[in-house]
Design an enzyme around this catalytic site. Sequence first.
Site, PDB file in Angstrom:
ATOM      1  N   TYR A  51      31.876  28.410 122.378  1.00 46.48           N
ATOM      2  CA  TYR A  51      32.432  28.907 123.643  1.00 46.48           C
ATOM      3  C   TYR A  51      31.354  29.550 124.525  1.00 46.48           C
ATOM      4  O   TYR A  51      31.599  29.856 125.684  1.00 46.48           O
ATOM      5  CB  TYR A  51      33.565  29.929 123.420  1.00 46.48           C
ATOM      6  N   HIS A 108      33.684  25.004 112.673  1.00 49.75           N
ATOM      7  CA  HIS A 108      34.530  24.672 113.826  1.00 49.75           C
ATOM      8  C   HIS A 108      35.053  23.226 113.789  1.00 49.75           C
ATOM      9  O   HIS A 108      36.235  22.991 114.033  1.00 49.75           O
ATOM     10  CB  HIS A 108      33.716  24.902 115.113  1.00 49.75           C
TER      11      HIS A 108
HETATM   12  N1  LIG Z   1      39.444  25.806 116.838  1.00 57.93           N
HETATM   13  C1  LIG Z   1      39.481  25.064 117.903  1.00 57.93           C
HETATM   14  O1  LIG Z   1      38.978  23.930 117.923  1.00 57.93           O
HETATM   15  C2  LIG Z   1      40.163  25.600 119.136  1.00 57.93           C
HETATM   16  C3  LIG Z   1      40.478  24.736 120.198  1.00 57.93           C
HETATM   17  C4  LIG Z   1      41.135  25.280 121.312  1.00 57.93           C
HETATM   18  C5  LIG Z   1      41.413  26.628 121.377  1.00 57.93           C
HETATM   19  N2  LIG Z   1      41.057  27.445 120.331  1.00 57.93           N
HETATM   20  C6  LIG Z   1      41.290  28.918 120.382  1.00 57.93           C
HETATM   21  O2  LIG Z   1      42.636  29.177 120.683  1.00 57.93           O
HETATM   22  C7  LIG Z   1      42.729  29.997 121.859  1.00 57.93           C
HETATM   23  C8  LIG Z   1      44.025  29.710 122.584  1.00 57.93           C
HETATM   24  O3  LIG Z   1      44.066  28.358 122.944  1.00 57.93           O
HETATM   25  P1  LIG Z   1      45.144  27.740 123.891  1.00 57.93           P
HETATM   26  O4  LIG Z   1      44.774  28.022 125.301  1.00 57.93           O
HETATM   27  O5  LIG Z   1      45.320  26.319 123.498  1.00 57.93           O
HETATM   28  O6  LIG Z   1      46.423  28.625 123.561  1.00 57.93           O
HETATM   29  P2  LIG Z   1      47.955  28.517 123.988  1.00 57.93           P
HETATM   30  O7  LIG Z   1      48.598  29.718 123.456  1.00 57.93           O
HETATM   31  O8  LIG Z   1      48.528  27.192 123.655  1.00 57.93           O
HETATM   32  O9  LIG Z   1      47.936  28.516 125.575  1.00 57.93           O
HETATM   33  C9  LIG Z   1      47.534  29.582 126.341  1.00 57.93           C
HETATM   34  C10 LIG Z   1      47.684  29.126 127.782  1.00 57.93           C
HETATM   35  O10 LIG Z   1      49.067  28.946 128.056  1.00 57.93           O
HETATM   36  C11 LIG Z   1      49.312  29.307 129.383  1.00 57.93           C
HETATM   37  N3  LIG Z   1      50.702  29.758 129.497  1.00 57.93           N
HETATM   38  C12 LIG Z   1      51.320  30.761 128.808  1.00 57.93           C
HETATM   39  N4  LIG Z   1      52.619  30.878 129.139  1.00 57.93           N
HETATM   40  C13 LIG Z   1      52.830  29.920 130.085  1.00 57.93           C
HETATM   41  C14 LIG Z   1      53.964  29.526 130.839  1.00 57.93           C
HETATM   42  N5  LIG Z   1      55.143  30.135 130.701  1.00 57.93           N
HETATM   43  N6  LIG Z   1      53.821  28.518 131.714  1.00 57.93           N
HETATM   44  C15 LIG Z   1      52.637  27.874 131.869  1.00 57.93           C
HETATM   45  N7  LIG Z   1      51.505  28.203 131.180  1.00 57.93           N
HETATM   46  C16 LIG Z   1      51.613  29.207 130.295  1.00 57.93           C
HETATM   47  C17 LIG Z   1      48.340  30.422 129.680  1.00 57.93           C
HETATM   48  O11 LIG Z   1      47.999  30.326 131.036  1.00 57.93           O
HETATM   49  P3  LIG Z   1      47.607  31.614 131.933  1.00 57.93           P
HETATM   50  O12 LIG Z   1      46.157  31.860 131.725  1.00 57.93           O
HETATM   51  O13 LIG Z   1      47.942  31.139 133.307  1.00 57.93           O
HETATM   52  O14 LIG Z   1      48.470  32.747 131.455  1.00 57.93           O
HETATM   53  C18 LIG Z   1      47.128  30.107 128.768  1.00 57.93           C
HETATM   54  O15 LIG Z   1      46.101  29.486 129.488  1.00 57.93           O
HETATM   55  C19 LIG Z   1      41.451  29.680 122.611  1.00 57.93           C
HETATM   56  O16 LIG Z   1      41.117  30.665 123.557  1.00 57.93           O
HETATM   57  C20 LIG Z   1      40.478  29.598 121.471  1.00 57.93           C
HETATM   58  O17 LIG Z   1      40.088  30.901 121.046  1.00 57.93           O
HETATM   59  C21 LIG Z   1      40.470  26.942 119.204  1.00 57.93           C
END
Ligand SMILES: NC(=O)c1ccc[n+]([C@@H]2O[C@H](COP(=O)([O-])OP(=O)(O)OC[C@H]3O[C@@H](n4cnc5c(N)ncnc54)[C@H](OP(=O)(O)O)[C@@H]3O)[C@@H](O)[C@H]2O)c1
Length: 288
Positions: A51, A108
């Site tokens: 990241y 990862h």
């Molecule tokens: N290990 C891996 O390969 C890997 C890959 C991807 C991610 N990750 C980790 O997981 C974390 C979370 O990932 P993720 O973003 O996929 O998590 P998520 O919990 O699926 O999604 C979070 C996103 O959902 C949006 N959101 C929440 N409520 C909403 C609603 N009611 N309507 C529309 N959008 C909504 C948020 O937008 P807003 O910002 O507008 O609130 C936020 O950007 C990352 O930051 C990272 O640390 C790991």
Amino acid sequence: MSIPTVTLANGTVVPWLAFGSGTSLWQQDASAQVASAIKAGFTHIDTAQMYANEDSVGAGIAASGVPRTELYITTKLDRLPAGTSVRDALVESLKKLRLDYVDQFLVHMPVDHPDLKQTWREMEAVQAEGLTKAIGVSNFQPKHLDVILDGAKVVPAVNQVEYNPYLFKATQPVLDYCKKHNIKVSAFGGLNPISRFAGGPVDPVLKKAAARLSADTGKTVTESQVLQLWLRKKGIACITSSSKPERLSEYVVVNTLPDLTDAEEREIDQAGAQAHHRVWATWIEEGL
Ligand SMILES: NC(=O)c1ccc[n+]([C@@H]2O[C@H](COP(=O)([O-])OP(=O)(O)OC[C@H]3O[C@@H](n4cnc5c(N)ncnc54)[C@H](OP(=O)(O)O)[C@@H]3O)[C@@H](O)[C@H]2O)c1
């Protein structure tokens, strides 16, 4: 407020809900958001070398003023430049994060490590040295886990994978494998059915469960919260994120909400199984 936890095979305890510095914070300064997340009540911060913002995550942790012992920090090993070791990479992360140890250190991506057995031996060594409390993996499929379990001294404590109802069917073999070997699962992308694939078959069942929980608790329970409760019901840690302070509070409130019923969980499983959407690690679809 007591925070739900997941206990790993080595006895260490993980706060179930984590704030991640990837996705929208990828390569961005995460310090303000990390500090806000901790202020909102998150005690688990998820980051990664990939990241390219571990230094700002470290700044955010320091700015929060919350003692290290009250926080749980996960980071992940990126692909290693030639001539560098897993230890070199973790020491660099610790420097950026301003920490003496992390709580979880994960490989990862299996596809970034041509000699997975050697990588895993080095992971075992950094845990033995105390640089991390637990070691695990991310985006690993059963065939990748087979490689490291053959000869491993330490079984990975965690496999962090993309998981939500639209990956219910596709992820079942990974979940079964992890259950068999006592590997706990944590999930990112849990909100994809709402944030990226709204309008699909899970929408009505999420609405129905949200209405039932709102009536029972006297609070407004949202569909996002229902998706997070769906993970919690399955014993899966939830790695989430948001750029909006009001959403951070919405996520943290999930810690206080009651569980979904078995019937609600099953209805969401079944609705999710009607579609398939993967956002990250799409090489999994190619069987790599
Ligand atoms: N290990 C891996 O390969 C890997 C890959 C991807 C991610 N990750 C980790 O997981 C974390 C979370 O990932 P993720 O973003 O996929 O998590 P998520 O919990 O699926 O999604 C979070 C996103 O959902 C949006 N959101 C929440 N409520 C909403 C609603 N009611 N309507 C529309 N959008 C909504 C948020 O937008 P807003 O910002 O507008 O609130 C936020 O950007 C990352 O930051 C990272 O640390 C790991």
